[in-house]
Design a protein around this motif. Sequence first.
Motif, PDB file in Angstrom:
ATOM      1  N   ALA A 167       0.864  -1.240  -0.023  1.00  0.00           N
ATOM      2  CA  ALA A 167      -0.021  -0.171  -0.082  1.00  0.00           C
ATOM      3  C   ALA A 167       0.868   1.223  -0.040  1.00  0.00           C
ATOM      4  CB  ALA A 167      -0.972  -0.039   1.379  1.00  0.00           C
ATOM      5  N   VAL A 168       0.438   2.265  -0.835  1.00  0.00           N
ATOM      6  CA  VAL A 168       1.466   3.347  -1.091  1.00  0.00           C
ATOM      7  C   VAL A 168       0.521   4.653  -0.780  1.00  0.00           C
ATOM      8  CG1 VAL A 168       2.521   4.815  -2.593  1.00  0.00           C
ATOM      9  CG2 VAL A 168       2.987   2.379  -2.629  1.00  0.00           C
TER      10      VAL A 168
ATOM     11  N   LEU B 181       7.221  -0.018   5.296  1.00  0.00           N
ATOM     12  CA  LEU B 181       8.156  -0.791   4.659  1.00  0.00           C
ATOM     13  C   LEU B 181       9.136   0.088   4.129  1.00  0.00           C
ATOM     14  CD1 LEU B 181       5.931  -3.404   3.140  1.00  0.00           C
ATOM     15  CD2 LEU B 181       7.203  -3.664   5.040  1.00  0.00           C
ATOM     16  N   ASP B 182       8.895   1.312   3.491  1.00  0.00           N
ATOM     17  CA  ASP B 182       9.576   2.387   2.896  1.00  0.00           C
ATOM     18  C   ASP B 182       9.034   3.627   2.903  1.00  0.00           C
ATOM     19  OD1 ASP B 182      11.554   2.867   1.367  1.00  0.00           O
ATOM     20  OD2 ASP B 182      11.090   2.173  -0.527  1.00  0.00           O
ATOM     21  N   ALA B 183       9.767   4.571   2.408  1.00  0.00           N
ATOM     22  CA  ALA B 183       9.446   6.035   2.555  1.00  0.00           C
ATOM     23  C   ALA B 183      10.279   6.763   1.508  1.00  0.00           C
ATOM     24  CB  ALA B 183       9.476   6.678   3.538  1.00  0.00           C
ATOM     25  N   GLU B 184       9.623   7.810   0.849  1.00  0.00           N
ATOM     26  CA  GLU B 184      10.340   8.545   0.006  1.00  0.00           C
ATOM     27  C   GLU B 184       9.854   9.920   0.106  1.00  0.00           C
ATOM     28  OE1 GLU B 184      12.689  10.810  -1.490  1.00  0.00           O
ATOM     29  OE2 GLU B 184      13.306   8.726  -2.106  1.00  0.00           O
TER      30      GLU B 184
ATOM     31  N   PRO C  41       5.816  13.266  -1.980  1.00  0.00           N
ATOM     32  CA  PRO C  41       6.261  12.263  -0.829  1.00  0.00           C
ATOM     33  C   PRO C  41       5.362  11.305  -0.665  1.00  0.00           C
ATOM     34  CG  PRO C  41       6.400  14.701  -0.334  1.00  0.00           C
ATOM     35  CD  PRO C  41       5.535  14.477  -1.525  1.00  0.00           C
ATOM     36  N   TYR C  42       5.782   9.833  -0.562  1.00  0.00           N
ATOM     37  CA  TYR C  42       5.011   8.921   0.163  1.00  0.00           C
ATOM     38  C   TYR C  42       5.582   8.151   1.080  1.00  0.00           C
ATOM     39  CZ  TYR C  42       8.097   6.360  -3.141  1.00  0.00           C
ATOM     40  OH  TYR C  42       9.368   5.780  -3.779  1.00  0.00           O
ATOM     41  N   LEU C  43       4.555   7.156   1.511  1.00  0.00           N
ATOM     42  CA  LEU C  43       5.080   5.899   2.597  1.00  0.00           C
ATOM     43  C   LEU C  43       4.447   4.660   2.030  1.00  0.00           C
ATOM     44  CD1 LEU C  43       3.677   7.643   5.899  1.00  0.00           C
ATOM     45  CD2 LEU C  43       6.022   7.077   5.332  1.00  0.00           C
ATOM     46  N   VAL C  44       5.158   3.629   2.270  1.00  0.00           N
ATOM     47  CA  VAL C  44       4.915   2.343   1.924  1.00  0.00           C
ATOM     48  C   VAL C  44       4.594   1.396   3.004  1.00  0.00           C
ATOM     49  CG1 VAL C  44       5.493   0.406   0.387  1.00  0.00           C
ATOM     50  CG2 VAL C  44       6.211   2.643  -0.234  1.00  0.00           C
TER      51      VAL C  44
END
Length: 420
Positions: A39-40, A76-79, A85-88
């Motif tokens: 999920a992003v 799990l990840d982020a940019e 900007p997004y979160l995973v």
Amino acid sequence: MVVPPDVERLGPYRLLSPIGAGGFGAVYIALDPQGHTVAVKVLHPPVAADSAAIARLAREVEVMRRVRGKHVAEVLDAELSGERPYLVTRYVQGRPLHAVVTDDGPITGDALARLARGLAAALASIHGAGVVHRDLKPANVILADGEPIVIDFGVAAALDSPSVTASGAVLGTPGYLAPEVISTGVSGPEADVFSFAATLAFAATGRQPYGTGPATAVAYRVVHEEPDLGGVPEWLAPLLRECMARDPAARPTAEQLCARLGASVPPPAPPVDAVRDTAVADIPPVQGVHGMATRALVAESPRPGLSPEDARARHAAKVRTRWVIGSGAITALTAAAAQEHLPEVSLLVLAVYACAVVADAGVALFRRGGPQRARLAVDVGSVIGTVAAWFALSVFFSTFTLVLALGTVLAVLLVIVVSS
């Protein structure tokens, strides 16, 4: 709803379709580079424009990634440095708690006890990592096969800034925010315990514990009045009342909730360095409400330890095996249906299938390795099985029945192809 072309891919993630939206951003189901379903959450432009809030969220992400547990959707990840900007997080297939209660009615009996234990374990995992959820409510609890999964932990606290609030993002929901958060803005683990109780009260009764109406009216009741716990089971009501005490110090901790509800206390959170490079594949899939795993959109997820080439080869071998066996079944049915009136056609169909599979088996003989031996075994077994099935079908079923069955199978296959 179709994903707009300009956001079809974010970094290494391929967005498939929107699955929701909130005050902070829109959520998409997506695939990571290895084909895992994730999920992003893409932050809304006004939120992304607040550099101070984004910087604070970037600092918190490493801590949020320490949160691990069966009842939380792990980050799990982020940019957070780009224009979008997004979160995973782990993708959880299920229904939000508020939708379940609204559509199906209050949760009772063992299902309510299961919900209470799961939420307590989730809070223990979150607080054990040094994170405060700040926005625990029925909309942030996903029910997957009866088990609660808490999402969006830590985001509200990290993005708490005047500019984000002014953009329309709601930091917390009246009726689930603790009195001290409303009065002073202070939010600690005790505030999550209050939200835990308010969420359970809603699940058990189908009513907001502080009623409905304008946000200011609900907030006033939270600070000055007692919650409405009428209809909450006797075994749960005293605990919820204790969790919703106005004095934060009087509320039990998440670990104490686990002990009183009989839930397992999650192990301590790992250090940040231990989870920085955690792969999505290391996280066990959670079963959805339809029995599908959270990776259901992936044809074949690479297994830990396999290179991408090995994973693709293994997936190709599985697909090929299914085709060999499936075509063998259709061949046997076709040959059996033609046996009585067109025996030559029946034998021709069997011969063509056998020759094609034997030729493939011959190719496998000249290749080395375990997978090729398995391929040879599948080929030989399919030929033998097809002939045996043809004989059995010819003996035990009439031509009319076989033709009807063959037509049904072909019609189903046609529908599948057209639908694809």
